[in-house]
Design a protein around this motif. Sequence first.
Motif, mmCIF file in Angstrom:
data_model
loop_
_atom_site.group_PDB
_atom_site.id
_atom_site.type_symbol
_atom_site.label_atom_id
_atom_site.label_comp_id
_atom_site.label_asym_id
_atom_site.label_seq_id
_atom_site.Cartn_x
_atom_site.Cartn_y
_atom_site.Cartn_z
ATOM 1 N N LYS B 235 1.091 -0.949 0.002
ATOM 2 C CA LYS B 235 -0.473 -0.226 0.326
ATOM 3 C C LYS B 235 0.822 1.453 -0.091
ATOM 4 N N ALA B 236 1.746 1.190 0.537
ATOM 5 C CA ALA B 236 2.540 2.305 1.009
ATOM 6 C C ALA B 236 3.940 2.963 -0.199
ATOM 7 N N ASN B 237 4.011 1.226 -0.548
ATOM 8 C CA ASN B 237 5.051 0.780 -1.445
ATOM 9 C C ASN B 237 6.429 1.660 -0.862
ATOM 10 N N ARG B 238 6.862 0.945 0.047
ATOM 11 C CA ARG B 238 7.971 1.206 1.153
ATOM 12 C C ARG B 238 9.022 -0.214 1.895
ATOM 13 N N PHE B 239 9.681 -0.174 2.612
ATOM 14 C CA PHE B 239 10.195 -1.254 2.680
ATOM 15 C C PHE B 239 10.493 -0.910 4.445
ATOM 16 N N LYS B 240 10.435 -1.056 5.221
ATOM 17 C CA LYS B 240 10.628 -1.085 6.301
ATOM 18 C C LYS B 240 11.436 -2.125 7.359
ATOM 19 N N GLU B 241 12.041 -1.742 8.045
ATOM 20 C CA GLU B 241 13.635 -2.395 8.464
ATOM 21 C C GLU B 241 12.245 -3.147 9.771
ATOM 22 N N ILE B 242 12.443 -4.697 9.755
ATOM 23 C CA ILE B 242 11.710 -5.525 10.982
ATOM 24 C C ILE B 242 12.147 -5.296 12.315
ATOM 25 N N GLU B 243 11.770 -5.184 13.212
ATOM 26 C CA GLU B 243 12.581 -3.947 15.338
ATOM 27 C C GLU B 243 12.177 -5.815 15.770
ATOM 28 N N ALA B 244 13.012 -5.701 15.981
ATOM 29 C CA ALA B 244 12.678 -7.366 17.298
ATOM 30 C C ALA B 244 13.431 -7.366 17.859
ATOM 31 N N LYS B 245 13.662 -6.968 19.371
ATOM 32 C CA LYS B 245 14.584 -6.954 20.385
ATOM 33 C C LYS B 245 14.681 -8.649 20.809
ATOM 34 N N GLY B 246 16.183 -9.003 21.215
ATOM 35 C CA GLY B 246 16.486 -10.037 21.640
ATOM 36 C C GLY B 246 18.050 -10.336 21.851
ATOM 37 N N LEU B 247 18.665 -11.124 22.864
ATOM 38 C CA LEU B 247 20.145 -11.347 22.736
ATOM 39 C C LEU B 247 20.315 -12.627 21.767
ATOM 40 N N VAL B 248 21.413 -12.733 21.650
ATOM 41 C CA VAL B 248 22.257 -13.658 21.142
ATOM 42 C C VAL B 248 21.930 -14.941 21.669
ATOM 43 N N LEU B 249 21.600 -16.349 20.940
ATOM 44 C CA LEU B 249 21.422 -17.428 21.607
ATOM 45 C C LEU B 249 22.454 -18.017 22.503
ATOM 46 N N GLY B 250 22.937 -18.393 23.255
ATOM 47 C CA GLY B 250 24.111 -19.069 23.909
ATOM 48 C C GLY B 250 24.799 -18.226 24.532
ATOM 49 N N VAL B 251 24.419 -16.888 25.304
ATOM 50 C CA VAL B 251 24.868 -15.750 26.444
ATOM 51 C C VAL B 251 24.801 -16.581 27.237
ATOM 52 N N LYS B 252 23.707 -16.178 28.013
ATOM 53 C CA LYS B 252 22.966 -16.611 29.010
ATOM 54 C C LYS B 252 21.966 -17.791 29.504
ATOM 55 N N PRO B 253 21.501 -18.724 30.244
ATOM 56 C CA PRO B 253 20.686 -19.796 30.506
ATOM 57 C C PRO B 253 19.643 -18.826 31.078
ATOM 58 N N ASP B 254 19.340 -18.273 31.470
ATOM 59 C CA ASP B 254 17.957 -17.629 31.266
ATOM 60 C C ASP B 254 17.071 -16.812 30.934
ATOM 61 N N THR B 255 17.473 -15.543 29.480
ATOM 62 C CA THR B 255 17.160 -14.954 28.404
ATOM 63 C C THR B 255 15.416 -15.738 28.051
ATOM 64 N N THR B 256 15.175 -14.311 28.667
ATOM 65 C CA THR B 256 13.505 -14.061 27.437
ATOM 66 C C THR B 256 13.322 -13.415 26.204
ATOM 67 N N TYR B 257 12.779 -13.903 25.623
ATOM 68 C CA TYR B 257 11.805 -12.768 25.143
ATOM 69 C C TYR B 257 11.157 -12.468 24.430
ATOM 70 N N SER B 258 11.059 -10.943 23.774
ATOM 71 C CA SER B 258 9.625 -11.072 23.261
ATOM 72 C C SER B 258 8.923 -11.219 22.355
ATOM 73 N N GLN B 259 7.692 -11.094 21.793
ATOM 74 C CA GLN B 259 6.833 -11.537 20.765
ATOM 75 C C GLN B 259 6.518 -10.447 19.877
ATOM 76 N N TYR B 260 6.133 -10.283 18.341
ATOM 77 C CA TYR B 260 6.263 -9.018 18.227
ATOM 78 C C TYR B 260 4.845 -10.014 17.026
ATOM 79 N N GLU B 261 4.344 -8.740 16.244
ATOM 80 C CA GLU B 261 3.026 -9.368 15.587
ATOM 81 C C GLU B 261 3.288 -7.987 14.080
ATOM 82 N N LEU B 262 2.931 -8.417 12.582
ATOM 83 C CA LEU B 262 2.905 -7.599 12.271
ATOM 84 C C LEU B 262 1.610 -8.725 10.854
ATOM 85 N N GLU B 263 0.636 -7.255 9.979
ATOM 86 C CA GLU B 263 -0.147 -7.623 9.626
ATOM 87 C C GLU B 263 -0.037 -7.622 8.695
#
Lengths: 133, 336
Positions: B235-263
Amino acid sequence: MGSQSYVTIMKEWDIVAARQMGRDIAKNLGFGTVDQARITTAISELARNIHLYAGEGKVCFEIVESLEHKGIRVLATDNGPGIRDLSQVMEDGFTTSGGLGAGLPGVKRLMDDFDIESEVGKGTKITTTKWVR
Amino acid sequence: MDTKDLDARSYTDLLKGYIKTQDERALYGAEQISKSFIKNNILPEEIVNLHIQALLEIYPDLHELIQPSMNFLLEAMISYGLAHQEYQQLREKQLELRSEIHLAARMQQILLQSEIPQTDDLDIGVISVPANQMNGDYHHFVRGKDGSINIAIADIIGKGIPAALSMSMIKYAMDSFPESEMSTNAILKSLNRVVERNVDPSMFITMFYATYKPDSGKLFYSSAGHEPGFFYSSKANRFKEIEAKGLVLGVKPDTTYSQYELELNKDDMVILLTDGVTECRKGDQFIERDEVLEVIRTYMHLPAQEIVNRVYRHFERIQNFQLKDDFTLVILKKVV
Ligand SMILES: Nc1ncnc2c1ncn2[C@@H]1O[C@H](COP(=O)(O)OP(=O)(O)OP(=O)(O)O)[C@@H](O)[C@H]1O
Ligand SMILES: [Mg+2]
């Protein structure tokens, strides 16, 4: 077993004496020019290692005879620091000279039979033989 | 007569001929015999010896003078002979290693391959090309019972065979999860624990995980430090970066992540990639991320698989057909 003779390695020029004695014995046994040069180079490497790493030691020569042929056996012994990891030392490309083919793997190539015994803190004994073809 | 004697004979004949005529033909013969020496593993000191023998045969009287000098040369050749033998052996070893790695790479490819799911909703294209033999990038698709489509794309920081081996572990860990019943952030959380426990501390894995639900037309996603992808809004004929935060796998044992959504609406696109795409090099300069989008824009009227193929070919050429890093690109196009 035949006669035995040896050269004591204490200073660098003793390496030359060991070479000379080895070459003379090889020549008398009937080795060709190429093999004489190979045997002498092997003796040189062993004597140089004694000089460099043990400081002092002995290179002995024996004429050995089996049923079919004669050969020269070189025994290089010292009471120096010994070699910790023999497999590593025998690996191609390990020498401090940067793997120019010489060193102990080179001795093994130049000769027919090769054996090495070493104990850290006690010393090193290398036995190597070449047979007249 | 074996080849050695044969060579000795023709060496003597050639030398004799050359001394007489000194013409180029004999020298051409010398070139041929030189090749034969190499092929039959004749060492330099043996060649010198051959020369001495040949000279003695041709000039029986000259040898008093020549022989000691030749013996000296022979002695000087011994180390070259040894170096040559070592080189031969190392070369054999290298060939062996290469074919072993080749086999491992083929096994890896078979182990890690993932078929693109066929759906009415999405047109999916994927390309993944290793820079060397073994691939340190990973991607997979899993279709859920409810028709949802799960997509994982991952990159291991660390190169070569150890990296590629870790990827197989990731695959088997994920196969053991009930993927289609878990939220995207729960998957990354479980995976983080596996990586933290099993992978060498010097190695890290980044992953982008997404689930597309056809009922709602929504894309749910989470990221573990992965190179951000792009969303193209038709619709906008535009590219946008998909933003999502989260730590790299394997750094800390108890890392949690967020879920995002996009229509996603008709003709929208989702572009997932690894840094092998965005860090392509032109000469000694990195390309800009925007350059990737420009190339995608050029081809985006094509089917998804065609787009990824063309984009790959574009960057392959820019880099003189030598990838610096593993290259993985996934494009999802919403078609209805
Ligand atoms: N008689 C010895 N006593 C103690 N250590 C030895 C002895 N001989 C060899 N070594 C050890 O083994 C290593 C390998 O010896 P080798 O002769 O193969 O190579 P190098 O002496 O290091 O180099 P190069 O002989 O090629 O100049 C040496 O660096 C040394 O540490
Ligand atoms: Mg040495």
